[in-house]
Design a protein around this motif. Sequence first.
Motif, PDB file in Angstrom:
ATOM      1  N   ASP A 177      -1.438  -2.059   5.286  1.00 29.29           N
ATOM      2  CA  ASP A 177      -1.629  -3.218   4.413  1.00 29.29           C
ATOM      3  C   ASP A 177      -0.424  -4.135   4.536  1.00 29.29           C
TER       4      ASP A 177
ATOM      5  N   HIS B  62      -4.319   5.691   5.389  1.00 30.37           N
ATOM      6  CA  HIS B  62      -5.599   5.506   6.073  1.00 30.37           C
ATOM      7  C   HIS B  62      -5.670   4.121   6.717  1.00 30.37           C
ATOM      8  N   ASP B  63      -4.728   3.250   6.351  1.00 33.64           N
ATOM      9  CA  ASP B  63      -4.704   1.921   6.958  1.00 33.64           C
ATOM     10  C   ASP B  63      -3.306   1.331   6.825  1.00 33.64           C
TER      11      ASP B  63
ATOM     12  N   GLY C  45       0.806  -1.208   0.000  1.00 33.52           N
ATOM     13  CA  GLY C  45       0.000   0.000   0.000  1.00 33.52           C
ATOM     14  C   GLY C  45       0.843   1.264   0.000  1.00 33.52           C
ATOM     15  N   GLY C  46       0.243   2.328   0.506  1.00 30.98           N
ATOM     16  CA  GLY C  46       0.862   3.649   0.461  1.00 30.98           C
ATOM     17  C   GLY C  46       2.225   3.721   1.141  1.00 30.98           C
TER      18      GLY C  46
END
Length: 439
Positions: free
Chosen positions: A206, A203-204, A193-194
């Motif tokens: 992963d 936002h989370d 993810g990011g």
Amino acid sequence: GNDSNRRNPFILPEYACQRATCLKHYNHKFTRALEILQNHAELRDNEHDSSRALAFRRASCVLKSLPFPLTSMSQLKKLTNIGDHCKRVIQEILEDGECSEVTKLQDDWFHKMVVFTSIFGIGSATAKKWIEKGWSTIKEAQEGHISSDWRVKWAFHSDLNTPVKLQEAQYIQQIVRKEAETILPGIILQITGGFRRGKEEGHDIDILMTHPEDGKEVGFLARLLHRLQNKGIILCGNLEKSTYSDDMLTLDSKLSAKGQLDHFEKWLGIIKIPQSCSETPARDDSGSLSNIGSCDHKGINSVAHPTSNTASEQPLNYQPFNLHESFEDLESKAKKQKLGTENELSPMELAKLDRNWIARRVDLIVSPYNQYFYALVGWTGNKQFNRDIRTYAQKELGMKLSSHGLYDLNKNCALPARSEKEVFENLKLQYLEPWERNC
Ligand code: TTP
Ligand code: MN
Ligand code: MN
Ligand code: MN
């Protein structure tokens, strides 16, 4: 001079997967405006299927790849993906410093939609209904939803809307790694993810997992969740079984946002993490983490011990995002703190409760090793990069790319990959580092 001639007009490859797109670039002034237009289109149309939104995003993505600040419209002449509408927006910003259309879009309705869709699980359709009811603030939405389900949601609303820091992601990775290595020595864990693309906030969290020995990963995730559950750090979540079968490699699914979903076994959930770990780097098991019991990790190089897993073999019944148990804990704690209080606590009061943890969204994904490097590309993203590289594969190569693999539709064969670089080679693309995939 010479320099500006070379840039006038400038040439870039058509697909974002053929050029580097980094978080930092020269044209934020323009991309900010185009992404407000994108965001507005997603909210107005349908967040999962808005061709207008995609057009704004593609144009923004091209400007992010430009190796210089845009100063004249003529530089755009040879660039694809920038339509007339986007050109008008860019021209106005070049001339006036801002675009009146973009300013006008950021009206009351837009702000309400942004606020409501920031609530976990609330999409544009529900947000629109709320606005039709005349609501405009979170407080009004809270007053309109007082069932126990909703009270729980509201209690964690501000946690889930506080950006996750890289340190928190690394902290969770350490905890998950320790448990995972105990169950399955040799497991491979990767933050995707990011954060893998170099973002400092997200936002989370992963986390993608696999094991080099074929089949070892089967049944692993339930056992991992069982251990995390016993540590008391799981608030809630939903375990999805793998729905993969080999014909999915060839199925010609649509390249919409929804069509990007994969068929891996995964857990999407909410985990408690110590508040302190976003302030200071993760540390050993001394001190203030005792209340969540569980954060007794010894660092990422902890030795993995194979153990008997008999106690963990029972199937687990995770309620989809059932926050109740933890919530009741919170409430009873709160009542003790506020002895004599008869009134129900408001969501705001609950959120302010004295606790040393914060709720964080976590995605845990398990891939078989023979799909792992495709899964890694897919789960690294970003979403726009995935759209683009999949369209490129289909249109330019006649191949179907997904997080499960790459399939040559002409030769009727799958193309395996033993590294991320091989994924790019199979696609006849120059390798792009994760931080060059921020489209
Ligand atoms: P997300 O966690 O939703 O996104 P992110 O990690 O890029 O950004 P954030 O910081 O907001 O968490 O998804 C992880 C990756 O999964 C994403 O980079 C690309 C992929 N993905 C898709 O390809 N399609 C999708 O619809 C989603 C939700 C994710
Ligand atoms: Mn993410
Ligand atoms: Mn989101
Ligand atoms: Mn995610």
